[in-house]
Every structure is written in structure tokens, then in C-alpha cells.
Write a protein that holds these residues in place. Sequence first.
Motif, mmCIF file in Angstrom:
data_model
loop_
_atom_site.group_PDB
_atom_site.id
_atom_site.type_symbol
_atom_site.label_atom_id
_atom_site.label_comp_id
_atom_site.label_asym_id
_atom_site.label_seq_id
_atom_site.Cartn_x
_atom_site.Cartn_y
_atom_site.Cartn_z
ATOM 1 N N ASP B 63 0.820 -1.203 0.000
ATOM 2 C CA ASP B 63 0.000 0.000 0.000
ATOM 3 C C ASP B 63 0.858 1.259 0.000
ATOM 4 O O ASP B 63 2.080 1.197 0.116
ATOM 5 C CB ASP B 63 -1.054 -0.012 1.111
ATOM 6 N N THR B 65 1.180 3.723 2.063
ATOM 7 C CA THR B 65 1.920 4.035 3.282
ATOM 8 C C THR B 65 3.222 3.246 3.342
ATOM 9 O O THR B 65 4.259 3.767 3.749
ATOM 10 C CB THR B 65 1.071 3.678 4.517
ATOM 11 N N GLN B 88 4.827 13.557 1.207
ATOM 12 C CA GLN B 88 5.040 12.904 2.506
ATOM 13 C C GLN B 88 6.442 12.317 2.591
ATOM 14 O O GLN B 88 7.153 12.504 3.572
ATOM 15 C CB GLN B 88 4.014 11.779 2.705
ATOM 16 N N ARG B 138 -23.606 5.952 -1.967
ATOM 17 C CA ARG B 138 -22.495 5.073 -1.596
ATOM 18 C C ARG B 138 -21.322 5.426 -2.484
ATOM 19 O O ARG B 138 -21.381 5.271 -3.709
ATOM 20 C CB ARG B 138 -22.884 3.603 -1.787
ATOM 21 N N GLU B 144 -6.318 5.203 0.443
ATOM 22 C CA GLU B 144 -6.420 6.287 1.422
ATOM 23 C C GLU B 144 -5.409 7.408 1.169
ATOM 24 O O GLU B 144 -5.666 8.556 1.493
ATOM 25 C CB GLU B 144 -6.208 5.729 2.838
ATOM 26 N N SER B 145 -4.237 7.071 0.619
ATOM 27 C CA SER B 145 -3.205 8.081 0.442
ATOM 28 C C SER B 145 -3.039 8.477 -1.024
ATOM 29 O O SER B 145 -2.028 9.074 -1.385
ATOM 30 C CB SER B 145 -1.870 7.571 0.972
ATOM 31 N N ARG B 150 -8.068 10.117 -3.945
ATOM 32 C CA ARG B 150 -8.678 10.518 -2.692
ATOM 33 C C ARG B 150 -8.475 11.989 -2.357
ATOM 34 O O ARG B 150 -9.429 12.719 -2.195
ATOM 35 C CB ARG B 150 -8.114 9.672 -1.547
ATOM 36 N N ARG B 171 -19.575 7.193 5.825
ATOM 37 C CA ARG B 171 -18.153 7.044 5.526
ATOM 38 C C ARG B 171 -17.996 6.636 4.065
ATOM 39 O O ARG B 171 -18.808 5.852 3.571
ATOM 40 C CB ARG B 171 -17.567 5.932 6.402
ATOM 41 N N PHE B 174 -12.934 2.780 0.631
ATOM 42 C CA PHE B 174 -11.610 2.924 0.027
ATOM 43 C C PHE B 174 -11.322 1.640 -0.733
ATOM 44 O O PHE B 174 -11.059 0.599 -0.123
ATOM 45 C CB PHE B 174 -10.557 3.180 1.102
ATOM 46 N N SER B 175 -11.419 1.702 -2.052
ATOM 47 C CA SER B 175 -11.326 0.476 -2.839
ATOM 48 C C SER B 175 -9.910 -0.079 -2.857
ATOM 49 O O SER B 175 -9.726 -1.264 -3.035
ATOM 50 C CB SER B 175 -11.773 0.752 -4.268
ATOM 51 N N GLY B 176 -8.910 0.786 -2.685
ATOM 52 C CA GLY B 176 -7.530 0.319 -2.714
ATOM 53 C C GLY B 176 -6.785 0.739 -3.965
ATOM 54 O O GLY B 176 -5.605 1.033 -3.904
ATOM 55 N N ALA B 180 -9.844 -0.951 -9.040
ATOM 56 C CA ALA B 180 -10.870 -1.487 -8.149
ATOM 57 C C ALA B 180 -12.044 -0.527 -8.063
ATOM 58 O O ALA B 180 -13.202 -0.963 -8.003
ATOM 59 C CB ALA B 180 -10.281 -1.734 -6.767
ATOM 60 N N GLY B 291 -5.532 16.964 6.631
ATOM 61 C CA GLY B 291 -4.981 16.165 7.726
ATOM 62 C C GLY B 291 -4.120 14.992 7.284
ATOM 63 O O GLY B 291 -3.759 14.155 8.089
ATOM 64 N N LYS B 292 -3.805 14.886 5.972
ATOM 65 C CA LYS B 292 -2.968 13.769 5.534
ATOM 66 C C LYS B 292 -1.485 14.092 5.701
ATOM 67 O O LYS B 292 -0.637 13.214 5.599
ATOM 68 C CB LYS B 292 -3.251 13.407 4.070
#
Lengths: 245, 294, 518
Positions: B63, B65, B88, B138, B144-145, B150, B171, B174-176, B180, B291-292
Motif C-alpha cells: 500500500d 503508506t 510525505q 455510496r 487512502e493516500s 482521494r 463514511r 476505500f477500494s484500494g 478497483a 490532515g494527511k
Amino acid sequence: MLELRGVTVPGRQRPRIRAVSLQLQPGERVALLGRSGAGKSTLLAVANGLITPAEGRVYWFGAPASQQPLQRRRQQARIGTLWQDLRLVDELSVQQNLNAGCLARWSWRQVLLNLFSAQESEACCRALARVELEASLLVQPLGRLSGGQRQRVAIARLLRQNAELLLADEPLAQLDPPLARRLLQLVLDLGQPPRALLLSLHRPDLLEGFDRVIGLRQGELVFDQSPSALSPEDLHHLYSSSGLS
Amino acid sequence: MRSLFLVLAVLLAPLSPVLAAQVLRISAIPDQNPERLNRLYGLVAAELGDQLGVQVRYVPVIDYTAAVTGFRRGDLDLVWFGGLTGVQARLQTPGAVVLAQRDVDARFLSVFIANRQALKDLKPFTSIDELSQLKDKRFSFGSESSTSGRLMPQFFLAKAGVEPKDFSGGRPGFSGSHDATIALVQSGAYEAGALNEQVWESRLKEGKVDTSKVVLLWRTPTYPDYHWVAQGNLNKRFGAGFTSKLQQALLNLSPDQPRQAQVLELFGAKKFIEAPVDQYASIESVGRQLGKIR
Amino acid sequence: MTPAGQMLIPALVLLPLLWLLPGAVHGGGLALLLQFWVAALQPSLEPHLLLTALRGIGVTLAIALWSWLLSLLLGFGGGLLSSVAVSQRLWCCSWPALLARRLLALPRSLHELLWGLILLQLMGLQPGVAVLAIALPYGALVARVMADQLDALPVRPIEALSTAGAPAWAALFTAFLPPLWPQVLSYGGYRLECALRSATLLGVFGLGGIGADLRLSLQSLQFHEVWTSLWCLAAVMLLLEWSVRWLQRRWHQPLGCVGQRGLELLLLAVVLGLLLIPSAQLMELRWQELFSSWHWPESLPLWDVAGWMQPWLPLIGTTLLLTLLSALLALAITPWVLLLLCPWNGCRPLLQLLGLLARLLPPPLTALLLLFVLKPGLLPAVLALGLHNAGILGRLLLEGLDAQDQRASEALQLAGAGPRRSLLVAGFNTVARSYLSFGAYRADVILRESVVVGLVGAGGLGVLLLESLSSFAWIEVVPVLVVYAALTLIGEAAADAYRSRLLSGPLPLEGLNPAVGS
């Protein structure tokens, strides 16, 4: 071989034993008499070093009981105890249990090997023969043996330890009379010179063969004399319930 | 005795230091199907290895991160980062340098897509404010990153007044990965989603999107995205001038050579260009806003 | 209430779940879910895929093997250190043991996944991370179990040996090891099964092995590939479970002696030892990197007040709610299904198959599947955790029922009671206490595990933790870890209290006895 001088072990309400002094010479076989709760087990536990008395001194083989661990272990290795509850390891075989008597003199290698394979089979056979058990029992798990057989195994463990001072705590308590007599004979034979034997009994009917009898009452020593000199009054005093609170 | 040595040698094999020559470890954020990444970075590793004369190995990570962490820890030497992950990684790794980006990366964009059946009454948007129609739907992001899957979509949604908690279930999903997201929206598991425009276009072209089921809602304004980031110590490890040789090798990839052409095609680019560091300031500020980046 | 009644009561949890269900179902991906199950019958058999799956399994097994052995070593050492009985023999005082016990509670309080993510930050991307991540909490757990077992052993034989002059360690070995040994074997085998599950889960989060393949192919909806990996994993898991059971039965003799199986044990040790090297090579484990590359994040703001300002109450509340619901669900499923279907002959095999599937899929992947038809939130997380753990508890229940004395239930059936009634009266009442006790222990595990379903937005501490880790917000990570650890330690104490009340004696832990009914 064993000398206690003014030994006191405190208990919850009254001392478990108070100011007890006694001496045991090589070759002497001494019976310790008293009601249950009179302090016999405590006295034996002081004698083998399980309990260190609060007051008084213990001498083993002419020397004061050492506080230095190694020295103390060397002294204790010469003292063998036949426990009331035997204290064998159920999960080990008979032979492994016999060999547990040798731990004090064995190297770490032998201790570990004993857990995996049979060690010193011949000596174990001899020990079993002395207590009149068949050699075929050696490989049996101890848990499968009967009560009488286990008692004999415990005695054979003392043989393997090759102890000089033998202590026995009520070894005959749960046995029927003929068996008790045979076992007592076995223990008395073991206690022949140069060994010495201190054996506790709660009934006074099996005193033949002992050189001395010591009476304990509420933690105190009331007499120390030869069995032939024992009078009914002595026994009555020992077993009377008066004075018990 | 000899057999004893042999046994010892085998036993200690996992302990022995790597005696082989220095290896350049390259990696990438896993934004697409793993088979595709394996094919692409296998080619990149071979190409760089031939050009630079060092051993190059592709290290897949699971992933985004993990890619940043691997880079910060120095386990990865050269990584294809997204906008956010690149910032990052550079913030956490002193001395890291930006080597290159694709021609498309300076003006990158995301797309919002929807499932046709689920959102029948939704027409393609003409302005950003219409994103508010996605409330109570939906909705799935990519990783996420991910910047294009995102961060920037969330940024534009926020401008239209849609917070992550406004989606159905309180919420977003997060498919990844971008692939996806397409698959999940197409299946109906999610009613709408956001992804990398470039992946969307290339899957359309490959015919892998069922346009009877998925519809394009909106294209976002542009922002800078992907870039190659390298460790600052490569010159010390591989010899003076190595970093600039590496940069040149990337910049010189051309469609004239078959293998290089394949690499560029898989990257969806005509060529790589130099990437000015300051263009990512906007990404950094959005990242801090959401906030990331702390 | 009868013990059997206590076994059936947790089913009340279904009421709130059913109440939540209508609001959470969307059914949008029903077709996708169907495709997933249909694909089970046609896994992809492409050679290169099979090869990848086998390699992945190999790495997962290697991680499980290494971490298991390491955890047993740590656990044995730790168990000796933290046993009061041993401490009194060796040092004549008990405070070193009590201190060790407190210290060992810390590694135990965090789930192996959290250890993995923390170690990943400290040590970087390398296979050793997964090994250590499993070995640390497992080691501490094994140490606790060993210490409890040691302290529950009779001390009199050891006193006898000590007063006969035996050195403390020799007396310990001779009098403590033999009664401990069957339990070590049985618990050790069980830990290996756990290690395999944990290694798979860590893979899902990118720490190596088949888990990564599973997650990636599931995320890209390549269901035929998912099932290639799943069937391989199932085969390995079943094989492992069977062989562990077989060895346990073979070596477990209540009154046997240690040493009779010495040669077989030695053989097994040699085989495992020989497997260690190739498995280390398979996962490219290199010790010098493991110990040379520690790297603390600079300026770690551990005590920054800002990080401690979190809405703790709702976070903890959600975590506890998630744990409670999942634990009750896990407890309720198997007894009820068994009760409802037991007149049918296919009931047991069906339950065994379903249980295997439930154990096989790591909870986060089950949760991902559930998201095809459910909205994100508490429900998919509860279902994912509940089903996975029901698979583990269900197996223990079935084994317990198989191992128990059949005569009571036969007598009832002969007296005309139907299979349901005889199961309820004879079967359940015998195994209920141990089942509930394992259930309490499982609840404790689920509390730790609740972090792994943070992926699906169940809320609670797990989500906050994963989010702050992916934002590299150390300032938040440390407080969450501390609160999490405190929570799990309290949970552990509560579960222990319940279990000791239930059993009124030393606590048999899950996996300690091959036969649940005892």
C-alpha cells in the motif's frame, strides 16, 4: 548425626513446636509419638531443613546447619525423607522417580538424560529388589502403581539417595496392619548402623525394634526414653485431650 | 570436518551479508492491478539496469503508506510516488530529490464516475457545485493516500460542501486502487467513485469499461501529481554523478526504441520531463488542510 | 440457569443486529458476491498463478514457523521468569516473577498487526518484521500461560527433591517439566495454528506471504485468482490442523511417562530445525538487517498534549460495542446451528466446512466482501469478526462434543428423547463450561482484533489508529496505542475473572486440552 537445641517454630495460635532439644546417634532408630497436630511433621521438617526454626539451632552430622546454599545442599544430600504424601512425580516412570534421589550428586547432563531415557538401570533394579518389588515395574508410569507399591518406590528412592540420616513422616498411616508391619520392618532394616532413623507414628502399637521413643505433646517434648520403659501413664498423658484449647 | 563446515555454511547463509554488488531498489505506489505493475516495473528495472550498469530490482509494496515508509527507512532508492505520497516521503526523508515527472503530471486531473442504474437521474455535472448531489450516495475513493483517487477529489468535494461523513453509511469506501474503483462502481457495490483520469481513459481505450453501466460525471480542475523521487545518497553509494545519470536515463526514454516505447506506453506518457519542486506546494497545503500531512 | 442455557443466551445479540440490518443493506453488489461464491468452484489453475500462490503460502508458512518457534522460546523463558513458584525456588522471593508478569503484559496488550505496523516503521520493509510482530505478543501470551500452569502445579514433589539436596534447577526440571509437558505439547500445537492465521492476516496488510495476494486479487475482483490462493491456504490449514491433532492424540497420555516418545520428539525437532533454513531463505530473512537497521522516528512527540485530545469516550464505546457484539455472535452461531440442524446427517460436515471457510478468510477480507452488499459501518465489522471467531470456537465445540462421553446422550436417545433434546441436555451441558470459558478468552482476543477491521469504517480506536498511521501522525499514534493497551489489559482481567468464576479453578486456556469436555 542430628541434634536440635531449643528449637521453636512459631504458629498461628501457639508455637508449632517449642524449645525442643533432641539428639540422634549413628545406628539409633527413634520413634516420634504424638497425636496428630502435636508437631511431629514440623519437627521432621526442621530436621530435614525444609523449615528454618525461628529460635534454636540445628546440627547435622556434628556441624551447624549451614545457611550458605551450596554447603547446605551438601548437608541435605545426606538426609533422606520419606514423606507422608510420598511426593513422587506421577508423570515419571518408576525408574525416573528412583533416580530423582540422585539429583544432588548428578551432573546436569545426567539430570536431563534421565528425563528422556533410562539411567543406571542396574542400581535401580537393586533398589527395587531391596523393597521387594519386581524389576519389571521400572518402566511403568508411577501413576499406574497401587498405594503400597508407591510407598515402596518412595523408600527405594531413599536407597538411591544413599542417605545416612533417614526421616520418615507417618509412613504407615494409611496402610492395613499386616502391610504396615512389613513396611516398618523394611524401614527399620534401612535404619541399621551406620545409618540413623527418626520415624513419626501417631499410634503406639508398633514400637518394637526402636531404640528410643520421643513423645511430643502440643509442640513440646514430654519424654525421651527406651520403649521398654514406656509406662501407660506416659501414653495417657501424651494422648489425653485435657489442656487442649 | 569438511561436512561440519558445509553444515555451518548452510546454517549461516541467512546471516551472511549481501556480497553481491550494490542493488538499486525501485518501487512504486500500487495504484493499479499488480500484474500490470509487475510488467511495467520489470521493464523499467531492465532498462535502467542496462543503461546504468548496476543491478536494479523492483520491490513491490502493498500500500501507499508502505511505499513512503520504505523510502523513509532507506529500503527503497527510487520510487514512483503520487503527489501526496511524494510530498510525505520528501518531508520525512532529508536529502531526497525529485528526478522527473511525466508530461501529463503537471496538469493532472481526476474523474468522478457513477453507476448508471443506481443513479439514473444524475446527469453529468457542469460545475463543481453539482458534486453536492453525491451526498447520501455510496461513494468510493481509491487508496487512502492516493492524490488523484482521494486527496484532490476530497478537496473538490469539500469545496462543494460535501464532507466524507455525508456519504451513505457515514463514511466513504476505500477500494484500494483505481482499477478497483471502476470495478466496484460498475458492479453496483458503490453508486459513485473518484479516480485518476488517466487510468480511466486508458481503460476506456482498452475496452475494459462497460459504458452501459458506468458513466462519467465530472472532470476536476488540474493539479500536479506523480513524480519519481530518489534518495539523496545515491552518488555516495553508486559513484559520483550517479543521480544525474539516473535522471538523464529517465528523461531520455524515447518512443523510438521498442522497450522504451513499451515503458512509456504503460506509463501513459509521451516522455518524462523535469519536475519543478515548488509545484507541489499546492498539494502540500491541501494535504495539510485534509490532515494527511501533519 | 443451566450451562447449556448460558450457551444459547448469546443469541439475543441477533436482535440488535437484525434491527440494524435493514438500514445497512444495499444489495448493490449482490451479483458480485454471487460471482465470488461461484468462482469457488472454478479457481484459476494457470501454472504461474499456482506457482505464485504456492510461493505465497510458503512465505506465510515460513513466517508462521519462525514466529512460532521464537514465541515458544520467548514464552518458555518468560514463563519461567514470571512463575512465582519457580522464582521462589531459584531466588527465594517472588517479586522478580511479579515484576516479569507485569512487564510481559505490555507486549501482550497489542495485536500482532499493530506490532507489525509499528515494527515496520522502526525496521523498514523486511520479512523479519512479520516474524517479530507475531513472536512478541505470542511469546508474552505463551509466557503467561506457562506461568499460570507452573504455578498451578503441586510444589510438594519439588520440596521433597530440594530438601534432599538437589540443586534448584535440577529439581525444577525433574518435578515440574513432566507434568507440564503434555500441556506444552498441546498448547504449542495450537499456537502453531494461530501463528498461521496471524501470518495470513499480516500478509493482508503487506507484511509478506499469501495474504497480500489474497487482498490484491480480491480488491481487483479477480475472484478465480482469489480462490486459487484460498484453496491452497485451506489445504495447508487443514493439513496443519489435522497433523497437530494427530500428534497431540499420539503424545497425550494422562498417566504416561515423558521419555517414551522422546525419539519421536527429537525427530520432529530435527525436521523442524531443517525446515528453518530453507524457510528463512524463502522469505529472504536476514538477521543482520533485522538488528542493524533500527530507526526511531526523529523528534517523536510522545508527550504532546494535542495528541491526547481525542474524543475518547465514543472511540472506546464503539470499540467495546464492536467487541461485545462480535463475541456474542461468535459464541451464538455454532450451538444454534447445531441445535437446529442436528437431526440432519449432513449437519456436522456442513458446519465443519463453513467453519473452515470462516477461519480461512482473514476478517478484513470478509469485511471487504460484505461491503459488496452492506453499507460501511459497525455491522459489516461485527459480522466479519463474529464469523471468523465463530469458525474457531465452532471447531472447539465440535471437537469437545466428539471427545465427550457418548453414553449419557445414548441413554437419553434410547429413552425416546429426540436428537435435539439429547444434544441440549447431555451434549451441551457437559461442554458448556469450557465452551463459555474459551468464549471469554476469545472475547479478549476480539478486543485486540477489533483494530483489524478498521478498514471497513467500523469506527472506534482501530480506525483512528490506521488513519493516523497512514498520515504519519505519531503525535496521535502513541496516545491511541496507550489507551488501546490499557483497554485490552482491563479486558483481559475481566475475561479472567469471568473464567475463573466459571471454572472455579486454574484456567484451562484455549488449546490447552485437546478435548474440550473435561
